[in-house]
Design an enzyme around this catalytic site. Structure first.
Site, short mmCIF file in Angstrom:
data_model
loop_
_atom_site.label_atom_id
_atom_site.label_comp_id
_atom_site.label_asym_id
_atom_site.label_seq_id
_atom_site.Cartn_x
_atom_site.Cartn_y
_atom_site.Cartn_z
N ASP A 1 -21.67 -18.16 -51.13
CA ASP A 1 -20.85 -16.93 -51.19
C ASP A 1 -19.49 -16.79 -51.97
O ASP A 1 -18.87 -15.79 -52.16
CB ASP A 1 -20.54 -16.35 -49.72
CG ASP A 1 -21.60 -16.31 -49.00
OD1 ASP A 1 -22.68 -15.44 -49.62
OD2 ASP A 1 -21.87 -16.51 -47.81
N ASP B 1 -29.83 -12.71 -51.78
CA ASP B 1 -28.30 -12.24 -51.89
C ASP B 1 -27.75 -13.05 -53.25
O ASP B 1 -26.75 -12.67 -53.79
CB ASP B 1 -27.76 -12.55 -50.78
CG ASP B 1 -28.36 -12.20 -49.42
OD1 ASP B 1 -29.50 -12.42 -49.47
OD2 ASP B 1 -27.89 -11.90 -48.60
#
Length: 414
Positions: free
Chosen positions: A116, A178
């Site tokens: 992330d 993602d």
């Protein structure tokens, strides 16, 4: 033929009514960007004395749940502030954006705990550098790109998504869809003094994901698990969708946005072709109001919650994709759909207005985990304002990806 005053009056009434109808149907981009500024002002006014990042607001609540700099969503709030600075040119937004961006600096000085870093550091430092050309910002996201690159497995050809899943789920090397969004930071770092291998890693990740993470109809699996020694695909599963074989709405949205971005960075037509394919299956299955339910295959779907975050994400991606599409009819369709999504998100059904200080209601985070269901969520707000700005630039015939230097003098609003 003699035209009477009555006929003329009737024609005038019809013309005025038509004009009023067209005016009401027009989408006022600036009014919605101004709304975002008002809502963000409310959030700033309610922020705690100690630095923290707003993440979500539960249904019926007016209070943001705050998180620390290491939360995966931490880059979206400073990103929202940078977009408000880009729109208004007001230095107050620049000051706030800088403060919350710098709050994330420790992430550039630690080991990679998951994929992330791109979400966290590019939405913040990347947007900051794009708008100000502050070398400090650039150095930080370039350094962070090297950290993210340590999660790249050359045997597999992708970046590891969740290291903790190796023990928790017995997934030797997992990659989630993602993760496509994190590639943008690698591409930008390679162009701004970083290692050229970062570009190669990003391209390879996109290629391997394209080969292994999609069904024949081009709907996406959330997770693919690989063997770390052979690099071979072991299985494809879901984590946040309804079922392994279902089409999780935000997962498909990450694919649309991600492959459009990869085409921008590489100009390789295979990525553009794939962006069209993953978009087609999404658009074909949307409900009439263009806002998806959280998963396209969940039973009793009309009773299920929507996901405004997926809609905002796709709207932003479609606006960009429309600019790369040589088929004018298809480009027009993409733009029309994107504007339709933004129009619906900008109605009282989805705007937070006085309910809370977020921009949007009705996003779904992690339904199987019973987490953030029908919430206001910060990344929905981020992609909503990004999509509005992209639409404004496109209608103003501005390049979507050329930074506005000296934003105080060249604010988009003017």
């Amino acid at each position: 033929m003699k035209i009477t005053k009555t006929i003329l009056f009737g024609v005038l009434i019809i013309a005025v009514a038509g004009f009023q109808k067209d005016t009401m149907n027009q989408f006022d981009i600036d009014a919605n960007l101004d709304y975002c500024a008002v809502q963000a002002e409310k959030t700033l006014a309610a922020m705690p004395d100690t630095l923290a990042i707003p993440r979500n607001i539960a249904p019926g609540s007016k209070q943001w749940r705050m998180v620390g700099y290491d939360d995966w969503t931490s880059g979206f709030w400073p990103g929202v502030l940078w977009y408000l600075y880009e729109y208004t040119g007001d230095v107050k937004w620049k000051k706030e954006a800088d403060k919350y961006t710098r709050f994330l600096t420790p992430l550039s000085m630690r080991t990679a705990t998951d994929h992330d870093l791109g979400f966290q550091m590019y939405c913040s430092f990347g947007n900051g550098y794009r708008l100000t050309h502050n070398k400090e910002y650039k150095d930080i996201f370039v350094r962070t790109s090297d950290t993210l690159a340590r999660l790249y497995n050359p045997k597999v050809g992708t970046i590891l998504s969740w290291p903790g899943m190796r023990t928790k789920m017995n997934w030797p090397h997992n990659t989630i869809i993602d993760n496509m969004i994190n590639l943008e930071m690698l591409f930008e770092a390679s162009k701004n003094g970083g290692r050229k291998i970062l570009y190669n890693m990003a391209v390879k990740h996109a290629e391997v994901t394209m080969e292994n993470q999609f069904r024949p109809d081009h709907s996406v699996y959330h997770v693919v698990v690989y063997d770390t020694l052979t690099g071979k695909k072991i299985k494809a599963v879901t984590h946040q969708g309804y079922a392994d074989e279902s089409m999780w709405a935000r997962g498909q949205a990450w694919a649309i946005y991600g492959y459009t971005m990869v085409y921008r960075e590489t100009k390789d037509p295979k990525f553009l072709d794939f962006a069209h394919k993953v978009t087609k299956v999404y658009l074909e299955r949307l409900p009439k109001d263009l806002i998806p339910y959280w998963d396209f295959d969940v039973p009793n779907i009309k009773r299920e919650p929507r996901d405004a975050s997926a809609a905002a994400l796709v709207a932003s991606g479609l606006i960009e994709l429309s600019t790369y599409t040589s088929d004018k009819k298809l480009a027009k369709t993409y733009l029309s759909k994107a504007e339709g999504m933004l129009k619906e998100l900008s109605t009282s059904r989805y705007k937070s207005n006085n309910k809370n200080s977020a921009f949007l209601l009705h996003s779904t985070g992690h339904y199987p985990n019973k987490s953030e269901i029908d919430y206001s969520i910060i990344y929905a707000d981020y992609y909503y304002i990004e999509a509005l700005l992209r639409l404004k630039k496109l209608k103003s015939e501005k390049d979507l990806f050329v930074p506005l230097h000296n934003a105080e003098q060249t604010a988009m609003k003017r």
